[in-house]
Enzyme design. Structure first.
Site, PDB file in Angstrom:
ATOM      1  N   GLU A   1       0.809  -1.225   0.000  1.00  9.89           N
ATOM      2  CA  GLU A   1       0.000   0.000   0.000  1.00  9.89           C
ATOM      3  C   GLU A   1       0.837   1.267   0.000  1.00  9.89           C
ATOM      4  O   GLU A   1       0.641   2.177   0.811  1.00  9.89           O
ATOM      5  CB  GLU A   1      -0.969  -0.045   1.180  1.00  9.89           C
ATOM      6  CG  GLU A   1      -2.016  -1.144   0.991  1.00  9.89           C
ATOM      7  CD  GLU A   1      -2.931  -1.337   2.191  1.00  9.89           C
ATOM      8  OE1 GLU A   1      -2.696  -0.697   3.228  1.00  9.89           O
ATOM      9  OE2 GLU A   1      -3.886  -2.140   2.082  1.00  9.89           O
TER      10      GLU A   1
ATOM     11  N   ASN B   1       2.098   1.668   7.816  1.00 12.21           N
ATOM     12  CA  ASN B   1       1.062   0.684   7.509  1.00 12.21           C
ATOM     13  C   ASN B   1       0.848  -0.213   8.718  1.00 12.21           C
ATOM     14  O   ASN B   1       1.746  -0.374   9.541  1.00 12.21           O
ATOM     15  CB  ASN B   1       1.479  -0.149   6.292  1.00 12.21           C
ATOM     16  CG  ASN B   1       0.320  -0.948   5.727  1.00 12.21           C
ATOM     17  OD1 ASN B   1      -0.045  -1.998   6.237  1.00 12.21           O
ATOM     18  ND2 ASN B   1      -0.280  -0.420   4.677  1.00 12.21           N
TER      19      ASN B   1
ATOM     20  N   HIS C   1     -18.726  -9.603   3.926  1.00 16.43           N
ATOM     21  CA  HIS C   1     -17.421  -9.066   4.309  1.00 16.43           C
ATOM     22  C   HIS C   1     -16.800  -9.966   5.362  1.00 16.43           C
ATOM     23  O   HIS C   1     -17.417 -10.226   6.397  1.00 16.43           O
ATOM     24  CB  HIS C   1     -17.574  -7.641   4.853  1.00 16.43           C
ATOM     25  CG  HIS C   1     -16.269  -7.000   5.206  1.00 16.43           C
ATOM     26  ND1 HIS C   1     -16.026  -6.383   6.415  1.00 16.43           N
ATOM     27  CD2 HIS C   1     -15.112  -6.885   4.514  1.00 16.43           C
ATOM     28  CE1 HIS C   1     -14.784  -5.922   6.438  1.00 16.43           C
ATOM     29  NE2 HIS C   1     -14.213  -6.202   5.289  1.00 16.43           N
ATOM     30  N   HIS C   2     -15.602 -10.449   5.090  1.00 18.31           N
ATOM     31  CA  HIS C   2     -14.837 -11.262   6.028  1.00 18.31           C
ATOM     32  C   HIS C   2     -13.508 -10.571   6.310  1.00 18.31           C
ATOM     33  O   HIS C   2     -12.506 -10.839   5.647  1.00 18.31           O
ATOM     34  CB  HIS C   2     -14.522 -12.654   5.433  1.00 18.31           C
ATOM     35  CG  HIS C   2     -15.686 -13.579   5.326  1.00 18.31           C
ATOM     36  ND1 HIS C   2     -15.643 -14.746   4.591  1.00 18.31           N
ATOM     37  CD2 HIS C   2     -16.917 -13.532   5.879  1.00 18.31           C
ATOM     38  CE1 HIS C   2     -16.807 -15.370   4.694  1.00 18.31           C
ATOM     39  NE2 HIS C   2     -17.599 -14.647   5.461  1.00 18.31           N
ATOM     40  N   GLU C   3     -13.501  -9.671   7.299  1.00 22.85           N
ATOM     41  CA  GLU C   3     -12.199  -9.153   7.715  1.00 22.85           C
ATOM     42  C   GLU C   3     -11.596 -10.178   8.661  1.00 22.85           C
ATOM     43  O   GLU C   3     -12.213 -10.535   9.664  1.00 22.85           O
ATOM     44  CB  GLU C   3     -12.359  -7.801   8.422  1.00 22.85           C
ATOM     45  CG  GLU C   3     -11.040  -7.261   8.994  1.00 22.85           C
ATOM     46  CD  GLU C   3      -9.927  -7.186   7.957  1.00 22.85           C
ATOM     47  OE1 GLU C   3     -10.117  -6.482   6.947  1.00 22.85           O
ATOM     48  OE2 GLU C   3      -8.858  -7.820   8.157  1.00 22.85           O
TER      49      GLU C   3
ATOM     50  N   HIS D   1      -8.603  -8.584  -0.062  1.00 21.54           N
ATOM     51  CA  HIS D   1      -7.782  -7.399   0.187  1.00 21.54           C
ATOM     52  C   HIS D   1      -6.603  -7.770   1.091  1.00 21.54           C
ATOM     53  O   HIS D   1      -6.709  -8.712   1.879  1.00 21.54           O
ATOM     54  CB  HIS D   1      -8.636  -6.313   0.840  1.00 21.54           C
ATOM     55  CG  HIS D   1      -9.552  -5.626  -0.135  1.00 21.54           C
ATOM     56  ND1 HIS D   1      -9.771  -4.273  -0.109  1.00 21.54           N
ATOM     57  CD2 HIS D   1     -10.284  -6.103  -1.178  1.00 21.54           C
ATOM     58  CE1 HIS D   1     -10.619  -3.949  -1.096  1.00 21.54           C
ATOM     59  NE2 HIS D   1     -10.944  -5.044  -1.741  1.00 21.54           N
ATOM     60  N   GLU D   2      -5.512  -7.038   0.968  1.00 27.74           N
ATOM     61  CA  GLU D   2      -4.283  -7.268   1.753  1.00 27.74           C
ATOM     62  C   GLU D   2      -3.661  -8.647   1.513  1.00 27.74           C
ATOM     63  O   GLU D   2      -2.746  -9.043   2.234  1.00 27.74           O
ATOM     64  CB  GLU D   2      -4.513  -7.076   3.275  1.00 27.74           C
ATOM     65  CG  GLU D   2      -4.843  -5.659   3.706  1.00 27.74           C
ATOM     66  CD  GLU D   2      -6.349  -5.409   3.711  1.00 27.74           C
ATOM     67  OE1 GLU D   2      -7.101  -6.383   3.859  1.00 27.74           O
ATOM     68  OE2 GLU D   2      -6.767  -4.249   3.541  1.00 27.74           O
TER      69      GLU D   2
ATOM     70  N   GLU E   1      -7.218  -6.402  -3.640  1.00 31.47           N
ATOM     71  CA  GLU E   1      -6.790  -5.022  -3.514  1.00 31.47           C
ATOM     72  C   GLU E   1      -5.285  -5.060  -3.738  1.00 31.47           C
ATOM     73  O   GLU E   1      -4.816  -4.829  -4.826  1.00 31.47           O
ATOM     74  CB  GLU E   1      -7.172  -4.464  -2.161  1.00 31.47           C
ATOM     75  CG  GLU E   1      -6.798  -3.007  -1.993  1.00 31.47           C
ATOM     76  CD  GLU E   1      -6.924  -2.587  -0.538  1.00 31.47           C
ATOM     77  OE1 GLU E   1      -6.413  -3.314   0.337  1.00 31.47           O
ATOM     78  OE2 GLU E   1      -7.511  -1.523  -0.286  1.00 31.47           O
TER      79      GLU E   1
ATOM     80  N   GLU F   1      -9.103   4.111  -0.611  1.00 29.86           N
ATOM     81  CA  GLU F   1      -9.203   4.450   0.808  1.00 29.86           C
ATOM     82  C   GLU F   1      -8.076   5.375   1.242  1.00 29.86           C
ATOM     83  O   GLU F   1      -8.243   6.218   2.109  1.00 29.86           O
ATOM     84  CB  GLU F   1      -9.206   3.206   1.687  1.00 29.86           C
ATOM     85  CG  GLU F   1      -7.941   2.385   1.632  1.00 29.86           C
ATOM     86  CD  GLU F   1      -8.043   1.057   2.356  1.00 29.86           C
ATOM     87  OE1 GLU F   1      -9.137   0.715   2.842  1.00 29.86           O
ATOM     88  OE2 GLU F   1      -7.019   0.350   2.438  1.00 29.86           O
TER      89      GLU F   1
END
Lengths: 701, 701
Positions: free
Chosen positions: A169, A191, A411-413, A481-482, A500, A506
Site C-alpha cells: 500500500e 502501515n 465481508h470477512h475481515e 484485500h491485503e 486489492e 481508501e
C-alpha cells in the site's frame, strides 16, 4: 487454433556448444540460454535491443547442496503453441496464447540432481520457471533463497514501491534505478503491517522504461505453493535478483519434487500500450479448472464502507467495551454509540439506491460482532464471521435486497488471524449460502497469525488459494484485500474476481494518493489480475465528509468516472455515499452505464505516470466506453474513434474536466456534452492535472 | 456436601501488615503470602516442615511494563469449598473437592494495573494461579516469561526428564537436584522432534523426595490458552522457576484480560502413596462441560500396531514411491511390498481375536494413504485422514467388526502438520461417524507445522483442545499422542480419554525402557491424566519378533499384567500380537478379566523408582484387582487384603514372577496360582527385578 506437436530438437538452435536460443513467433523477442562455467545463464533481446543482459539462475538450499552451479545441459526440447481461449470474464472475449517454448534439462554432475528450465517466448515477452522432476537425489528440499537475476542494460526509469513482506500500500515513486536507494526512506509510509528487507528492494510487478524507449515489466505468474518474489537491486551493476518472502524460521520455501516455481515474467515492447494489453501473465497460467462457471458473474456494487473510511463512522457497535471476547460477548449490556452505519435502516437505504440505479450488490462492512477491538491486538479469536450485530437483521436485509433484485455482499475481515478464519470458513460460507450471498470481500489487515509468518510467504499464499477453492465449492466469488498481489491465478480459478493488494481509494481519505497513481497502477499492479480500486468518489474535500479529516482526494470528478474504464476490473464499486451521488446524478449516469465485462479493449494512449486512455466494448453489446486518467501534467490529445463499427452512427456522452478543473483546487468542475460520432470522428480531448474524462458511446437507434 | 458461602475476610489471617495465610481443611498444609518490597512472595509448609521456602511470583511482558514488582495488596478474600463429584470415568466413583481458598488482589501502583493470585489449599497440597481482571490499563499483553519460583528447602532427590519444548519421551533419571546439570547430557536421547532449553531445565510433573521423608510434586492444572510450563533450576540455590514454551517469535503467551494462567500445583505428603491417590489436579479443573456423556466409555483394545513398532512391518503400502503427493496419488500403478499389516485379512483376524476375548475395539494404524513419506520431511499435505489404502476396505471391515460386537479404532497421525489436520478434521470426524468409529488415536510425530512452533506452546495447546471439543460434537473420544502432557482437562472434557506424552511401551522395542520406568510414571506423568501406555507385551526378546531388532522389553511378563492396574487408564491396550497371546493364554486371562473403570482404588505400597502396589474395585462390581510393578531391586512384601468386604469369600488368581524370573534373563517365567482369600488374608508376595504381579480377586459364588 490448436497446439502444434512438440519438436524435439537437441541443440537445433544452438549458438555454441552449450547454448540454445528460442524466439517469439514473430521473431522479435529472442531468449538465449547457456551454461557458463556450470552456471545457468540467460539473456533476452527485443528487436535486437538488449532487454536482459546475461543473467544467472539458481537456488540456494537449506542444509543441502545448492542448485547454483556445476550444471550441464543434458537435453533440450522446443515446441510451439497456439491456442485461443475465452476467459470467463475479462477485457476481451478471446485471448490468444501463442508462444515458442524451450525446455532445457540440466544435470548437476557432482550431486546427480536434475533441474529443468522452461522458457515460453511471446511476441510481447517471455516467462521462465524452474522445474524439478521426480528423481532420486532431490525429493524434499528447502529453499534458502532463489537467485534469479535480471540484469538491466542501463539505469532505467522505474515506477516502484518498496519491497515489503507484508504490504503493497505504497505510492509509486518514479525514479532511475540508481536513485532508489536514496529515495527509499521517503517512500516508506506507515502501515498496519509492514516489513522491508533492503534499501534497494522493490516489489513486482516492476515497470521500467529505458532511455531508448523500451518498456520492460518484471513480474511472476502462477504463484502457487511458493513464496512471493520481490526484486533486490544491485545498484552498482543494475542487476535485479529475486528475493523471496521468508517464513517464520527465515526459510523461503518447502518443496517436494516433482515441483515447479512460478513463472518469472518479462513483458517488453517499444509501445507502452502493449504493457497494458499484454495477456502474457494470464496465458502462462493453467486453464480454468472449474467445469461449471455459470455462477461467476462480474459485480457492480455500492456499499456501507466510505461512511467509515471517509466519514469517520465506526465498524463497531459500542464504545463501552475496552475489549471483547466473542465467547462471552453480550451486546445487550452495552450502549450503542450510534455511529454504526451497518444497521437495518441504513442498509435498506443502500439497497434502495442500488436497486434504483441498477447495481448488483451492496457491500456491508461492520455487520458482524467483534469490531470493538479487532485491530492491532494480535487477537486470535477475533471474529466468528457469522454473528451479526444487534442492529443488523441478516435475514430481513437479505430478503429485502432480493425482493429488489439486489444481493448483499459479504465481508470477512480476518484481522490477519488466519487459523481462526480457516476454522470458521465452512460455517461462514454456509451462512452465505443460507442467506443468498454469492460474493465476499475478505481482508487481512495487520500482522499475520501464525505469528512470524508474512503476508506474502508460502504459508499464506497457500491459504489465499485455499479460501478461493473452498469458496468455489459454495459457488462463492472472492475479492481478497491485503492478500498477495495476483499473478494470473484468476484464469485457473475465475471466482477470484479481485484483490486489492495495492494502495487503493481508501488512501485518498487517509493521506491522499499521488494524482498520477492511477496512471501507474495498470502498468504495475494490474499485471496479473484486476484490482478492487473502489473509485467513484465525488466529494474530494474530506473535511466535508468528516469534520475531523484533513484529507483530500487527489482527483477530479471526471477522472473518477474514467477509472471505471482505465482500471479494468470485473468488480467495480461506486464507492461514495448515495447522498453525494444524488447531488451529481448527471455525472453518476456514467457509472450507471459503464459495464464491468467486455468483448474488446483497446489502449489508445499510454505513458506510465502521465496518462492512460482506454476504450472498451461491452460484452455482448455494441456500446463503447472510453476513459482517460492523467497525472500532474494533465493530458491533451486527439482521439480517433476508429474502433467503432464503420458506417454505424453513435451518440457519445462526454464527461470531461471543465477547462479550469484541477485535482487540488477545483476537482468537481466537469462538463457533460453529447455528440454524434462515428468511426471517422476525431475528438479533441483535454484532461486537467490529476484529471480525466469518460465517454459513453451508444449506437443510435 | 455443598459449597460453603464465601467469607470475605480482609486480612483475617494476616500475620503481618501485608501478609496473609491460608491453611488446608485439616490444618496441616499452610500457605503464606506476602508482598515483600513490592514483590509477590509465597511459601508453604506441611506439618510444620518447609515445603517451599519464600518464593517470588510475577510475569515479564513484551513491550510493556513488567508485572514483577511495585505491588501492594488491595484486598484479600478467603472462602471454603467442599463438594463431592462423580467423574465420568476414573479411579474412584466419588472425588471429594475440599479446600480453603485465598484470593489476594494486588495493585501495581506505578501503572495502576491489577493482578490477583488465587490459592486453593488442600489436605494434600495446593495450587495457585494468576488472574488478570478486566481493567483499563491491562487489556492485551504478551508474556515474555512467567517467573513463578518454587524454592526448595534442600538438595532433594528428584525423578526428572530433560526440559524440552517438543518431547517427553525420555527415561526418567533419579538424582539429587545438584546432579541434574551433570547428568543432563546423558539423559537426552534422540527423538524425532526435540528442543531443550537449559542444562538444568526439567519437565513437569516433577516428583521429589526430601531427606526428611516429604514427597513433593510440582505440576500445573487446567492448561488452557497458555503456554506449557517447564521448570528451570537455579542449582546454586535450589530454586525452580517456571520456564514457558516459546512461540515462533520467542514470545511465551498472548493474553487478553480478563485472563487467568493455569494453576501451578504442589502436592505434598509424608506418604508416597498420597502422591498417587491425590485428586488435586482434577479438582482444580472446571467441572465437565458436556450435558450428555453417555457416549463416553472406557475402551479395552487390541490393534494392528506392534507388528510395525516391534515386528518391523510397515505402515506404508509400497516401496515404489520415493515420495507421494496425495493430489495425484495412484497406488494402482505401484507394487505393494506385502509388509502392510493394515490389510483386510489381517484386520479381520484381529477383530476375531478381539471378539473372542471380549475386547471393545481394534486399532488399525497404516489404514490410510500417505505413509510412504510421512516422516521427517516437514510435509504440509501429508495425510487426508479419509482415503484408505487399496487393501483396507473401510466399509467391509467396520461392518465385520460390528457384526462381532467390536468397533475399529481410528488413527489420525498428523505428522505435526496441524493446519492440514484442522482443514481435514470435519471430514475426518464425519468419516468416523459414517463408519461407526467412536474413538481416535491421534499423533503429532515430528516437528510442528506451522514451522517454528513447538509441541507445548500456546498455539498447539489451543489446537489439542480444539481437536477434543470438535470431536465431542461427533461424540468421538480422543487419545492424543505426542501432545502436551495432560493437566486434568479430562475432568472438563471427559472425551479426552488419554494421552501418550511420555516414553511408552514402544520404546521397549526401540531402545528399552529402564526397568523402573513404570514405578516412576504414576508419580510423574500420570499426574494430570491417564497415559495410553499400551502394555501387555509377552515376547521380550525383540529379535524373535523382528530379526533385525536388537531390542529387549525390560520387563517380566507378570509385570506386564500388573500394569493394567498400576498404570490407571480408561483406555488400555493389549499391545502384543494375537499369535504371542495364543502361546500364553493362561496369563492373558488376567488382561481379559481386568476392568478399565473403577469404583475404588487403593495404593497399598509405593516408592518412586522402587515399587508400586495398587488395588482397585471394578465399577459397579465386587471384584478387585491388584498389581505390583517393581524396579531393579524387585519387591518383596506382605499384602493385606483388608480392602475386601469383610465376611465375604473370594477366589484370588495370582499371576506372579517365578522365583527365578528376571526382566533381562528370564522374563517369561511366571507362576499362576489360585487361592481362597478374604479381608483377613495376608499374602506374601515377591516381584523379580523389573517384575511384578497381578491378582484378580473375584467373589466366590
Amino acid at each position: 487454433m490448436t497446439r502444434i506437436a512438440p519438436a524435439v530438437l537437441l541443440a537445433a538452435f544452438s549458438l555454441a556448444a552449450n547454448a540454445v536460443e528460442v524466439k517469439s513467433p514473430d521473431g522479435k523477442v529472442a531468449v538465449d540460454f547457456d551454461v557458463k562455467n556450470g552456471v545457468p545463464t540467460y539473456s533476452m533481446t527485443f528487436d535486437g535491443k538488449t532487454v536482459i543482459k546475461p543473467s544467472t539462475l539458481g537456488l540456494e538450499l537449506v542444509n543441502a547442496n545448492d542448485l547454483m552451479d556445476g550444471f550441464n545441459i543434458v537435453g533440450s526440447e522446443t515446441s510451439a503453441f497456439d491456442e485461443t481461449w475465452q476467459p470467463v470474464w475479462g477485457e476481451t472475449k478471446d485471448i490468444r496464447n501463442h508462444y515458442n517454448e524451450l525446455l532445457v534439462k540440466l544435470r548437476q554432475t557432482s550431486t546427480d540432481r536434475f533441474m529443468n528450465l522452461r522458457f515460453r517466448v511471446y511476441d510481447d515477452g517471455m516467462g521462465f520457471r524452474y522445474e524439478f522432476p521426480q528423481q532420486k537425489n532431490l525429493v524434499y528440499f528447502v529453499v534458502k533463497d532463489e537467485h534469479s537475476q535480471f540484469a538491466m542494460n542501463g539505469d532505467h526509469t522505474a515506477w516502484w514501491i518498496p519491497g515489503d513482506y507484508d504490504t503493497q500500500e505504497y505510492d509509486y515513486t518514479e525514479s532511475r534505478l540508481s536513485q532508489i536507494r536514496g529515495l527509499m526512506e521517503g517512500a516508506i509510509t506507515d502501515n498496519a503491517s509492514q516489513t522491508q528487507f533492503s534499501p534497494t528492494g522493490v516489489q513486482t510487478s516492476l515497470q521500467m522504461k529505458t532511455d531508448d524507449g523500451l518498456y520492460i515489466n518484471l513480474h511472476e505468474a502462477a504463484l502457487v505453493d511458493y513464496s512471493c518474489m520481490h526484486l533486490n537491486l544491485d545498484d552498482k551493476n543494475m542487476v535485479f535478483e529475486s528475493w523471496l518472502t521468508p517464513d517464520a524460521q527465515g526459510n523461503k520455501g518447502h518443496l517436494q519434487a516433482p515441483a515447479k516455481t512460478p513463472w518469472r515474467t518479462v513483458i517488453v515492447s517499444d509501445d507502452a500500450r502493449d504493457m497494458l494489453s499484454s495477456n502474457l501473465i494470464l496465458n502462462l497460467n493453467e486453464p480454468c479448472v472449474y467445469t461449471d462457471t455459470s455462477w461467476i458473474k462480474p459485480v457492480k456494487y455500492v456499499g456501507v464502507w466510505w461512511e467509515m473510511i471517509g466519514g469517520g463512522k465506526q465498524w463497531s457497535y459500542t464504545f463501552d467495551l475496552p475489549s471483547v471476547k466473542l465467547e462471552t460477548l453480550d451486546y445487550s449490556q452495552t450502549k450503542p454509540h450510534g455511529q454504526h452505519p451497518a444497521n437495518n435502516e441504513n442498509v435498506k437505504k443502500y439497497i434502495d439506491f442500488a436497486a434504483e440505479h441498477g447495481f448488483d450488490q451492496v457491500l456491508v462492512e461492520g455487520w458482524n460482532i467483534g469490531w470493538e477491538d479487532w485491530f492491532g491486538n494480535s487477537k486470535d479469536y477475533v471474529f466468528d464471521f457469522q454473528t451479526p450485530y444487534p442492529d443488523f437483521d441478516i435475514k430481513m436485509l437479505n430478503d429485502y435486497a432480493h425482493s429488489k433484485g439486489v444481493r448483499l455482499m459479504m465481508h470477512h475481515e480476518t484481522s490477519g488471524s488466519v487459523r481462526n478464519y480457516e476454522r470458521h470458513m465452512e460455517a461462514a460460507y454456509d451462512l452465505m449460502d443460507k442467506y443468498g450471498y454469492n460474493s465476499v470481500k475478505s481482508g487481512y489487515v495487520g500482522n499475520m497469525i501464525p505469528r512470524g509468518e508474512h503476508h506474502y510467504g508460502q504459508w499464506l499464499n497457500n491459504h489465499y488459494l485455499y479460501a478461493v477453492t473452498e469458496a468455489a465449492k459454495h459457488k462463492i466469488m472472492v475479492n481478497a484485500h491485503e492478500a498477495v498481489r495476483p499473478t494470473g491465478l484468476c484464469r485457473t480459478y475465475p471466482n477470484l474476481i479481485g484483490n486489492e493488494s495495492a494502495r487503493g481509494t481508501e488512501y485518498e481519505s487517509f493521506a491522499g494518493n499521488k494524482p498520477s497513481h492511477t496512471t501507474v497502477l495498470p502498468f504495475t499492479r494490474l499485471q496479473g489480475g484486476p484490482m478492487d480500486y473502489t473509485p467513484g468518489i465525488f466529494e474530494m474535500d474530506m473535511k466535508k465528509v468528516n469534520p475531523n479529516s484533513q484529507g483530500h482526494v487527489n482527483s477530479t470528478l471526471a477522472r473518477q468516472l474514467a477509472l471505471y474504464v482505465t482500471m479494468y476490473s470485473p468488480l467495480q464499486m461506486a464507492a461514495d455515499v448515495p447522498e453525494v451521488y444524488n447531488r451529481f446524478m448527471d455525472a453518476f449516469q456514467f457509472i450507471k452505464d459503464v459495464p464491468v465485462d467486455w468483448d474488446e479493449s483497446r489502449y489508445l494512449e499510454a505513458e506510465p505516470g502521465q496518462y492512460i486512455v482506454a476504450a472498451r466494448k461491452r460484452k455482448g453489446g455494441d456500446d463503447w466506453y472510453v476513459g482517460c486518467t492523467s497525472g500532474e501534467n494533465g493530458h491533451a490529445s486527439t482521439l480517433s474513434l476508429d474502433f467503432l463499427e464503420p458506417g454505424k452512427k453513435y451518440e457519445a456522452t462526454i464527461y470531461a474536466d471543465a477547462p479550469d478543473a484541477h485535482y487540488q483546487n477545483n476537482p468537481q468542475a466537469y462538463v457533460i456534452s453529447k455528440k454524434k460520432v462515428d468511426a471517422k470522428t476525431r475528438l479533441k480531448m483535454k484532461a486537467a492535472p490529476g484529471g480525466g474524462y469518460a465517454i459513453s458511446i451508444k449506437p443510435m437507434k
